[in-house]
Design a protein around this motif. Sequence first.
Motif, PDB file in Angstrom:
ATOM      1  N   ILE A   1       0.845  -1.201   0.000  1.00 62.16           N
ATOM      2  CA  ILE A   1       0.000   0.000   0.000  1.00 62.16           C
ATOM      3  C   ILE A   1       0.883   1.255   0.000  1.00 62.16           C
ATOM      4  CG2 ILE A   1      -1.602   1.367   1.399  1.00 62.16           C
ATOM      5  CD1 ILE A   1      -2.871  -1.313   2.273  1.00 62.16           C
ATOM      6  N   GLU A   2       1.945   1.237   0.814  1.00 60.26           N
ATOM      7  CA  GLU A   2       2.869   2.376   0.861  1.00 60.26           C
ATOM      8  C   GLU A   2       3.530   2.593  -0.494  1.00 60.26           C
ATOM      9  OE1 GLU A   2       5.164   3.334   4.600  1.00 60.26           O
ATOM     10  OE2 GLU A   2       4.894   1.179   4.865  1.00 60.26           O
ATOM     11  N   LEU A   3       3.995   1.497  -1.111  1.00 59.23           N
ATOM     12  CA  LEU A   3       4.679   1.603  -2.398  1.00 59.23           C
ATOM     13  C   LEU A   3       3.723   2.101  -3.488  1.00 59.23           C
ATOM     14  CD1 LEU A   3       6.982   1.100  -4.406  1.00 59.23           C
ATOM     15  CD2 LEU A   3       6.262  -1.300  -4.514  1.00 59.23           C
ATOM     16  N   LEU A   4       2.555   1.509  -3.554  1.00 61.41           N
ATOM     17  CA  LEU A   4       1.596   1.864  -4.609  1.00 61.41           C
ATOM     18  C   LEU A   4       1.075   3.284  -4.442  1.00 61.41           C
ATOM     19  CD1 LEU A   4      -0.387  -1.498  -4.884  1.00 61.41           C
ATOM     20  CD2 LEU A   4       1.421  -0.660  -6.387  1.00 61.41           C
ATOM     21  N   SER A   5       0.889   3.724  -3.192  1.00 60.68           N
ATOM     22  CA  SER A   5       0.430   5.100  -2.967  1.00 60.68           C
ATOM     23  C   SER A   5       1.520   6.094  -3.355  1.00 60.68           C
ATOM     24  CB  SER A   5       0.013   5.302  -1.507  1.00 60.68           C
ATOM     25  OG  SER A   5       1.090   5.052  -0.629  1.00 60.68           O
ATOM     26  N   LYS A   6       2.766   5.729  -3.118  1.00 61.56           N
ATOM     27  CA  LYS A   6       3.891   6.580  -3.513  1.00 61.56           C
ATOM     28  C   LYS A   6       3.928   6.732  -5.031  1.00 61.56           C
ATOM     29  CE  LYS A   6       8.961   6.826  -3.193  1.00 61.56           C
ATOM     30  NZ  LYS A   6      10.179   6.159  -2.642  1.00 61.56           N
ATOM     31  N   ILE A   7       3.704   5.629  -5.733  1.00 59.84           N
ATOM     32  CA  ILE A   7       3.681   5.659  -7.194  1.00 59.84           C
ATOM     33  C   ILE A   7       2.515   6.501  -7.694  1.00 59.84           C
ATOM     34  CG2 ILE A   7       3.238   4.236  -9.232  1.00 59.84           C
ATOM     35  CD1 ILE A   7       4.812   1.996  -7.848  1.00 59.84           C
ATOM     36  N   LYS A   8       1.370   6.336  -7.062  1.00 63.60           N
ATOM     37  CA  LYS A   8       0.171   7.023  -7.534  1.00 63.60           C
ATOM     38  C   LYS A   8       0.251   8.524  -7.312  1.00 63.60           C
ATOM     39  CE  LYS A   8      -4.644   6.274  -8.177  1.00 63.60           C
ATOM     40  NZ  LYS A   8      -5.665   5.239  -8.174  1.00 63.60           N
ATOM     41  N   VAL A   9       0.877   8.956  -6.216  1.00 65.46           N
ATOM     42  CA  VAL A   9       1.029  10.382  -5.949  1.00 65.46           C
ATOM     43  C   VAL A   9       1.825  11.046  -7.062  1.00 65.46           C
ATOM     44  CG1 VAL A   9       2.164  12.059  -4.441  1.00 65.46           C
ATOM     45  CG2 VAL A   9       0.784  10.235  -3.459  1.00 65.46           C
ATOM     46  N   GLY A  10       2.800  10.331  -7.602  1.00 60.00           N
ATOM     47  CA  GLY A  10       3.618  10.883  -8.677  1.00 60.00           C
ATOM     48  C   GLY A  10       2.939  10.863 -10.031  1.00 60.00           C
ATOM     49  N   ASP A  11       1.770  10.266 -10.100  1.00 58.75           N
ATOM     50  CA  ASP A  11       1.062  10.122 -11.370  1.00 58.75           C
ATOM     51  C   ASP A  11       0.329  11.416 -11.706  1.00 58.75           C
ATOM     52  OD1 ASP A  11      -0.441   9.364 -13.521  1.00 58.75           O
ATOM     53  OD2 ASP A  11      -1.908   8.235 -12.352  1.00 58.75           O
ATOM     54  N   THR A  12       1.075  12.416 -12.166  1.00 58.63           N
ATOM     55  CA  THR A  12       0.477  13.709 -12.496  1.00 58.63           C
ATOM     56  C   THR A  12       0.689  14.082 -13.956  1.00 58.63           C
ATOM     57  OG1 THR A  12       2.512  14.832 -11.817  1.00 58.63           O
ATOM     58  CG2 THR A  12       0.802  14.543 -10.136  1.00 58.63           C
ATOM     59  N   GLN A  13       1.278  13.178 -14.711  1.00 59.69           N
ATOM     60  CA  GLN A  13       1.619  13.501 -16.091  1.00 59.69           C
ATOM     61  C   GLN A  13       0.509  13.059 -17.045  1.00 59.69           C
ATOM     62  OE1 GLN A  13       4.299  15.238 -16.185  1.00 59.69           O
ATOM     63  NE2 GLN A  13       4.728  14.833 -14.034  1.00 59.69           N
ATOM     64  N   LYS A  14       0.455  13.714 -18.191  1.00 58.95           N
ATOM     65  CA  LYS A  14      -0.548  13.371 -19.195  1.00 58.95           C
ATOM     66  C   LYS A  14      -0.200  12.065 -19.894  1.00 58.95           C
ATOM     67  CE  LYS A  14      -1.965  18.124 -20.146  1.00 58.95           C
ATOM     68  NZ  LYS A  14      -2.074  19.178 -21.179  1.00 58.95           N
ATOM     69  N   ASP A  15       1.107  11.828 -20.099  1.00 64.42           N
ATOM     70  CA  ASP A  15       1.528  10.621 -20.806  1.00 64.42           C
ATOM     71  C   ASP A  15       1.771   9.503 -19.784  1.00 64.42           C
ATOM     72  OD1 ASP A  15       2.683   8.619 -22.274  1.00 64.42           O
ATOM     73  OD2 ASP A  15       3.858   9.977 -23.519  1.00 64.42           O
ATOM     74  N   ILE A  16       0.732   8.728 -19.500  1.00 62.79           N
ATOM     75  CA  ILE A  16       0.831   7.683 -18.481  1.00 62.79           C
ATOM     76  C   ILE A  16       1.784   6.578 -18.907  1.00 62.79           C
ATOM     77  CG2 ILE A  16      -1.143   6.332 -19.302  1.00 62.79           C
ATOM     78  CD1 ILE A  16      -0.149   6.961 -15.649  1.00 62.79           C
ATOM     79  N   ASN A  17       1.907   6.321 -20.218  1.00 63.94           N
ATOM     80  CA  ASN A  17       2.831   5.293 -20.690  1.00 63.94           C
ATOM     81  C   ASN A  17       4.279   5.676 -20.369  1.00 63.94           C
ATOM     82  OD1 ASN A  17       1.064   3.401 -21.701  1.00 63.94           O
ATOM     83  ND2 ASN A  17       1.011   4.273 -23.752  1.00 63.94           N
ATOM     84  N   SER A  18       4.622   6.960 -20.570  1.00 63.16           N
ATOM     85  CA  SER A  18       5.978   7.418 -20.280  1.00 63.16           C
ATOM     86  C   SER A  18       6.281   7.300 -18.796  1.00 63.16           C
ATOM     87  CB  SER A  18       6.158   8.865 -20.740  1.00 63.16           C
ATOM     88  OG  SER A  18       6.006   8.954 -22.137  1.00 63.16           O
ATOM     89  N   TYR A  19       5.325   7.712 -17.990  1.00 70.94           N
ATOM     90  CA  TYR A  19       5.498   7.655 -16.540  1.00 70.94           C
ATOM     91  C   TYR A  19       5.638   6.206 -16.082  1.00 70.94           C
ATOM     92  CZ  TYR A  19       4.474   8.270 -11.572  1.00 70.94           C
ATOM     93  OH  TYR A  19       4.529   8.249 -10.208  1.00 70.94           O
ATOM     94  N   SER A  20       4.774   5.330 -16.582  1.00 73.72           N
ATOM     95  CA  SER A  20       4.807   3.915 -16.195  1.00 73.72           C
ATOM     96  C   SER A  20       6.097   3.256 -16.652  1.00 73.72           C
ATOM     97  CB  SER A  20       3.607   3.176 -16.802  1.00 73.72           C
ATOM     98  OG  SER A  20       2.404   3.792 -16.441  1.00 73.72           O
ATOM     99  N   PHE A  21       6.540   3.617 -17.865  1.00 75.83           N
ATOM    100  CA  PHE A  21       7.778   3.043 -18.392  1.00 75.83           C
ATOM    101  C   PHE A  21       8.951   3.363 -17.476  1.00 75.83           C
ATOM    102  CE2 PHE A  21      11.666   3.485 -20.877  1.00 75.83           C
ATOM    103  CZ  PHE A  21      11.746   2.253 -21.489  1.00 75.83           C
ATOM    104  N   GLY A  22       9.020   4.606 -17.021  1.00 72.68           N
ATOM    105  CA  GLY A  22      10.108   5.009 -16.142  1.00 72.68           C
ATOM    106  C   GLY A  22      10.110   4.248 -14.833  1.00 72.68           C
ATOM    107  N   ILE A  23       8.928   3.961 -14.316  1.00 68.83           N
ATOM    108  CA  ILE A  23       8.826   3.196 -13.061  1.00 68.83           C
ATOM    109  C   ILE A  23       9.236   1.744 -13.279  1.00 68.83           C
ATOM    110  CG2 ILE A  23       7.170   2.262 -11.394  1.00 68.83           C
ATOM    111  CD1 ILE A  23       5.679   4.911 -11.598  1.00 68.83           C
ATOM    112  N   LEU A  24       8.701   1.143 -14.334  1.00 65.08           N
ATOM    113  CA  LEU A  24       8.945  -0.283 -14.568  1.00 65.08           C
ATOM    114  C   LEU A  24      10.393  -0.565 -14.947  1.00 65.08           C
ATOM    115  CD1 LEU A  24       5.664  -1.177 -16.502  1.00 65.08           C
ATOM    116  CD2 LEU A  24       6.184  -1.560 -14.093  1.00 65.08           C
ATOM    117  N   GLN A  25      11.073   0.433 -15.547  1.00 69.05           N
ATOM    118  CA  GLN A  25      12.480   0.257 -15.903  1.00 69.05           C
ATOM    119  C   GLN A  25      13.331  -0.019 -14.670  1.00 69.05           C
ATOM    120  OE1 GLN A  25      13.616  -0.749 -18.780  1.00 69.05           O
ATOM    121  NE2 GLN A  25      15.138   0.857 -19.029  1.00 69.05           N
ATOM    122  N   GLN A  26      12.870   0.444 -13.507  1.00 69.28           N
ATOM    123  CA  GLN A  26      13.662   0.279 -12.287  1.00 69.28           C
ATOM    124  C   GLN A  26      13.733  -1.178 -11.834  1.00 69.28           C
ATOM    125  OE1 GLN A  26      12.978   3.683  -9.389  1.00 69.28           O
ATOM    126  NE2 GLN A  26      11.402   4.140 -10.915  1.00 69.28           N
TER     127      GLN A  26
END
Length: 537
Positions: A375-400
């Motif tokens: 829950i802590e991890l997912l909420s941290k990810i979701k708070v950063g979800d402010t960009q229009k291009d969700i694919n770009s944002y998701s790609f950057g997270i998953l690359q880690q």
Amino acid sequence: MILRITHHIYAMKTTNYTERHLNTNLAKIKNFVSNYFPHNYGVMVTGSILTEYFNEESDIDIIILSNIYRNIFIESYYFKEIKMQAIVLPLYDLESVINRDRNLGGGVYINQLHSGKILFDPMGALLNLKKKAEVLYSKGPRSLTRFQFNQGRARITTRLEDLKGSDDVSENIFTILDLYPRIVDLFFQEHKSWAFQGKSASREMKQLDVSFYNDMVESICSLAKSGDKSKAVSLVSKFLSMLGGEVHFYSTREYKEVNDSNIMVVFIGDNGNIFLKQQCEEVEKLMMNSLLSKYSDVKAVGYYNPDARVYRSGLYIICFCDNRKINEELLPLLEMFHLNLYHTKYSEIAKNFYYPYNINPLETFGDTEIQCVLIELLSKIKVGDTQKDINSYSFGILQQFKKLPFFDSNPSLWSKFWSCAYDLFEKSGNYEYLPEEVFRSYSVRAKERCIYKASNWQFYDRIQVCNIEEDLTGLMAYAENFNRFAPILDLNVSKDDNLRNIFLFYLYLVEAIVNVLNVEDKLFLAYLMTKEESDEC
């Protein structure tokens, strides 16, 4: 895959009639599965064919493990003059299937698995599942909550009042048709027995309490033959007395009055409606801002589950904090929030608003400790979800994920992992209802779209990636202890069970991340991760 069924793969104690029934029908079962489910990952027979009750009118129940279909479903076929009933279980979610079966108290699949006979099981998935089902079956169903127990008594009391208040035989017959199944369900619950229906309920009830069984049958016969309802009234009154008496006034709302753990779940069903899905997201923001943001010690995340596989489609708002605070503070505030929705444009959402809800998709990871970390991890990810291009944002997270010790020490697993993730996302959604040849055609076109999109896709420098590398590394200990019976598709990942479990844990984690971000284009992201040039984006 060529189906190879040998009914002696696993030595089991069987009676003569079981062997005779199987030997007689084995060739037909083999032909049926080969024709309709050629790409299965396991086959088991269950039901009456393994009992003395099997006859020429009986159907044959067959459990199929499938990697193509992502939800549980049952289909009947008339094959070579025999009714074949296929019970298809999703390969990825086997653990969730039986856990949810136990949570809801039905035990339908647990019963079938524990008593079934394995015919084909190359990966050992069915054997592992059967062992767990046997343990769960021996423990019996979970006890009813106080709310569920009183709810059952209240509904039976209402029907008893109907029975007492009517002298119309036809009406009383219909009342009993509604009343007695409720009594049967509660009877088994009170005896700590799994739920049974139809002829199976008759056989089990006779074993548990032959006197009650005889009284129930006699009361039905008496009403049907002479219109005498007295025996039925007496039976129901006696049954309610055994449970503590009649309950004349009670709420039958679909959610509990009291939360029973440190995790509270609010579920908002969307019923597959795109408009409601958008409203769910708006209500989530309202709830987070107006209610949950007031409590610094409450960890919460909105998790949108898009696929009606094991878990219902809709929004799950999952909160973690002290259970006492949940019951004394959050629940009263939540109820006011819910009631206010009826006076807004979200009145339709209010009708599909359930809390505290018993089930959440994160439970597949394990106990409340790991769920809290997630829950802590997912909420941290979701708070950063402010960009229009969700694919770009998701790609950057998953690359880690590539920097995790798991992949760093096993570089060859990176491509295998994302190929498996691609399969997982490809077989989600409504495509499970397509015929196999149509699904293959869809799969080819989907891959072509991914290739085309990747050739024109650019990673935007303005995207601020949420740094979760440290959080992912911290999950390694949980991943190493992860032990699930759902096998992964790529059988060449490793012969090391521990390595396979870690692989599966991160596969579930990737799915959780894209779901919490509400990513629509999951296939594209999974495809992109397998490309060598991804590092250059």
